[in-house]
Design a protein around this motif. Sequence first.
Motif, PDB file in Angstrom:
ATOM      1  N   MET A 154      71.851  62.329  20.526  1.00 32.49           N
ATOM      2  CA  MET A 154      71.300  61.740  19.305  1.00 32.49           C
ATOM      3  C   MET A 154      70.386  62.749  18.607  1.00 32.49           C
ATOM      4  N   PRO A 155      70.346  62.726  17.273  1.00 33.64           N
ATOM      5  CA  PRO A 155      69.460  63.638  16.543  1.00 33.64           C
ATOM      6  C   PRO A 155      68.000  63.399  16.911  1.00 33.64           C
ATOM      7  N   ASP A 156      67.210  64.475  16.906  1.00 35.06           N
ATOM      8  CA  ASP A 156      65.792  64.362  17.228  1.00 35.06           C
ATOM      9  C   ASP A 156      65.005  63.702  16.104  1.00 35.06           C
ATOM     10  N   VAL A 157      65.427  63.926  14.860  1.00 38.45           N
ATOM     11  CA  VAL A 157      64.738  63.372  13.700  1.00 38.45           C
ATOM     12  C   VAL A 157      65.660  62.383  13.003  1.00 38.45           C
ATOM     13  N   THR A 158      65.159  61.194  12.727  1.00 33.99           N
ATOM     14  CA  THR A 158      65.983  60.204  12.036  1.00 33.99           C
ATOM     15  C   THR A 158      65.785  60.339  10.527  1.00 33.99           C
ATOM     16  N   TRP A 159      66.835  60.018   9.781  1.00 33.14           N
ATOM     17  CA  TRP A 159      66.740  60.064   8.326  1.00 33.14           C
ATOM     18  C   TRP A 159      67.628  58.990   7.714  1.00 33.14           C
ATOM     19  N   THR A 160      67.309  58.645   6.469  1.00 35.50           N
ATOM     20  CA  THR A 160      68.075  57.664   5.702  1.00 35.50           C
ATOM     21  C   THR A 160      68.018  58.043   4.228  1.00 35.50           C
ATOM     22  N   ASP A 184      70.378  67.271  12.225  1.00 37.16           N
ATOM     23  CA  ASP A 184      69.813  65.959  12.544  1.00 37.16           C
ATOM     24  C   ASP A 184      70.832  64.849  12.306  1.00 37.16           C
ATOM     25  N   THR A 185      72.108  65.175  12.502  1.00 40.20           N
ATOM     26  CA  THR A 185      73.203  64.239  12.229  1.00 40.20           C
ATOM     27  C   THR A 185      74.215  64.292  13.369  1.00 40.20           C
ATOM     28  N   GLU A 186      74.714  63.146  13.752  1.00 38.72           N
ATOM     29  CA  GLU A 186      75.731  63.103  14.796  1.00 38.72           C
ATOM     30  C   GLU A 186      77.020  63.764  14.300  1.00 38.72           C
ATOM     31  N   PRO A 187      77.728  64.478  15.167  1.00 36.57           N
ATOM     32  CA  PRO A 187      78.972  65.148  14.751  1.00 36.57           C
ATOM     33  C   PRO A 187      79.959  64.162  14.120  1.00 36.57           C
ATOM     34  N   GLY A 188      80.442  64.512  12.919  1.00 34.87           N
ATOM     35  CA  GLY A 188      81.438  63.692  12.241  1.00 34.87           C
ATOM     36  C   GLY A 188      80.889  62.472  11.540  1.00 34.87           C
ATOM     37  N   ALA A 189      79.564  62.280  11.553  1.00 29.64           N
ATOM     38  CA  ALA A 189      79.001  61.030  11.040  1.00 29.64           C
ATOM     39  C   ALA A 189      78.912  60.976   9.514  1.00 29.64           C
ATOM     40  N   THR A 190      78.680  62.107   8.860  1.00 30.59           N
ATOM     41  CA  THR A 190      78.543  62.113   7.405  1.00 30.59           C
ATOM     42  C   THR A 190      79.342  63.265   6.815  1.00 30.59           C
ATOM     43  N   PHE A 191      79.629  63.163   5.525  1.00 31.03           N
ATOM     44  CA  PHE A 191      80.346  64.264   4.880  1.00 31.03           C
ATOM     45  C   PHE A 191      79.501  65.520   4.826  1.00 31.03           C
ATOM     46  N   GLN A 201      90.232  50.613 -14.477  1.00 26.86           N
ATOM     47  CA  GLN A 201      89.393  50.562 -13.282  1.00 26.86           C
ATOM     48  C   GLN A 201      90.240  50.658 -12.030  1.00 26.86           C
ATOM     49  N   ALA A 202      89.880  51.594 -11.158  1.00 26.81           N
ATOM     50  CA  ALA A 202      90.524  51.729  -9.857  1.00 26.81           C
ATOM     51  C   ALA A 202      89.453  52.115  -8.856  1.00 26.81           C
ATOM     52  N   ARG A 203      89.638  51.672  -7.616  1.00 25.32           N
ATOM     53  CA  ARG A 203      88.664  51.950  -6.566  1.00 25.32           C
ATOM     54  C   ARG A 203      89.352  52.501  -5.338  1.00 25.32           C
ATOM     55  N   ILE A 204      88.596  53.245  -4.550  1.00 17.91           N
ATOM     56  CA  ILE A 204      89.044  53.658  -3.220  1.00 17.91           C
ATOM     57  C   ILE A 204      88.110  53.021  -2.208  1.00 17.91           C
ATOM     58  N   ASN A 205      88.688  52.347  -1.228  1.00 20.05           N
ATOM     59  CA  ASN A 205      87.927  51.675  -0.175  1.00 20.05           C
ATOM     60  C   ASN A 205      88.198  52.393   1.141  1.00 20.05           C
ATOM     61  N   LEU A 206      87.170  52.983   1.714  1.00 20.63           N
ATOM     62  CA  LEU A 206      87.295  53.672   3.004  1.00 20.63           C
ATOM     63  C   LEU A 206      86.392  52.974   4.016  1.00 20.63           C
ATOM     64  N   PRO A 207      86.905  51.969   4.720  1.00 22.25           N
ATOM     65  CA  PRO A 207      86.074  51.199   5.647  1.00 22.25           C
ATOM     66  C   PRO A 207      85.450  52.042   6.752  1.00 22.25           C
ATOM     67  N   ASN A 208      86.080  53.180   7.073  1.00 18.90           N
ATOM     68  CA  ASN A 208      85.547  54.048   8.117  1.00 18.90           C
ATOM     69  C   ASN A 208      85.194  55.435   7.579  1.00 18.90           C
ATOM     70  N   GLY A 209      85.006  55.532   6.266  1.00 21.14           N
ATOM     71  CA  GLY A 209      84.732  56.823   5.656  1.00 21.14           C
ATOM     72  C   GLY A 209      83.378  57.397   6.043  1.00 21.14           C
ATOM     73  N   HIS A 234      74.606  54.953   1.117  1.00 19.21           N
ATOM     74  CA  HIS A 234      73.601  54.495   2.077  1.00 19.21           C
ATOM     75  C   HIS A 234      74.017  55.077   3.422  1.00 19.21           C
ATOM     76  N   MET A 235      73.325  56.100   3.854  1.00 17.00           N
ATOM     77  CA  MET A 235      73.714  56.747   5.104  1.00 17.00           C
ATOM     78  C   MET A 235      72.508  57.207   5.895  1.00 17.00           C
ATOM     79  N   THR A 236      72.758  57.402   7.182  1.00 23.85           N
ATOM     80  CA  THR A 236      71.752  57.892   8.107  1.00 23.85           C
ATOM     81  C   THR A 236      72.373  59.004   8.931  1.00 23.85           C
ATOM     82  N   GLY A 237      71.620  59.546   9.847  1.00 25.87           N
ATOM     83  CA  GLY A 237      72.153  60.566  10.741  1.00 25.87           C
ATOM     84  C   GLY A 237      73.227  60.048  11.664  1.00 25.87           C
ATOM     85  N   SER A 238      73.415  58.735  11.689  1.00 28.19           N
ATOM     86  CA  SER A 238      74.460  58.133  12.515  1.00 28.19           C
ATOM     87  C   SER A 238      75.674  57.727  11.709  1.00 28.19           C
ATOM     88  N   GLY A 239      75.624  57.891  10.376  1.00 26.08           N
ATOM     89  CA  GLY A 239      76.786  57.578   9.555  1.00 26.08           C
ATOM     90  C   GLY A 239      76.483  56.671   8.389  1.00 26.08           C
TER      91      GLY A 239
END
Length: 214
Positions: A1-7, A99-106, A161-169, A203-208
């Motif tokens: 887990m990252p040592d420092v949390t962020w949001t 400070d981010t888990e591998p693969g958790a954020t872009f 209007q068009a949207r992209i929905n990525l439930p696990n993005g 809306h993201m954190t170091g965990s995704g």
Amino acid sequence: MPDVTWTIKGREFIHCNCDYGCPCQFNARPTHGHCHAVAGIEIAEGHHGDTKLDGLQVACVLAWPGAIHEGRGHATPIIDERATPEQREALLRIMSGEDTEPGATFFQVFATTYEKVNDPIFAQIDLEIDVDGRTARLRVPGVIDARGEPILNPVTGQPHQARINLPNGFEYTVAEIGRGWGTATGAIELDLEDSHAHFAHLHMTGSGVVRPTP
């Protein structure tokens, strides 16, 4: 887990050289075989450890010679000139995937694909984003000048209007899709014309990505 949390909570405008919809969002090859993009994020609320990030903005210029996952990327991070030294360090750590888990954020995923990262630019960032209206304006003097607009129906001329929905993005859950025009100068020169843009609430954190509660 990252040592420092962020949001961070806020909005983003991403504009790239792909056709509308961007095949990269579907794990397909980029439209022209390579990826060029500019991005802007406005943070409504955020923190990195005890450092508050409310009201700050970041941007970047990005280029890959092939698909993003193939690497050899080139990036220029841009930080709001209003940020204090502590806030600058915090934002750069988030943008570089620390400070981010591998693969958790872009941020973290993209950072693993960079071959070269230019020194950060600390500058005025003029950024306006209307996610629902699918409009945006991003200006960093001497670096980025870009805008986003709705796609227009070719028959009626009405906004489409068009949207992209990525439930696990690793970037967003839902993005509104539009089009954009933009240029970048400096270490990375880009010329984007009438190509993909998307607008999203972040809306993201170091965990995704934090998902809306059903």
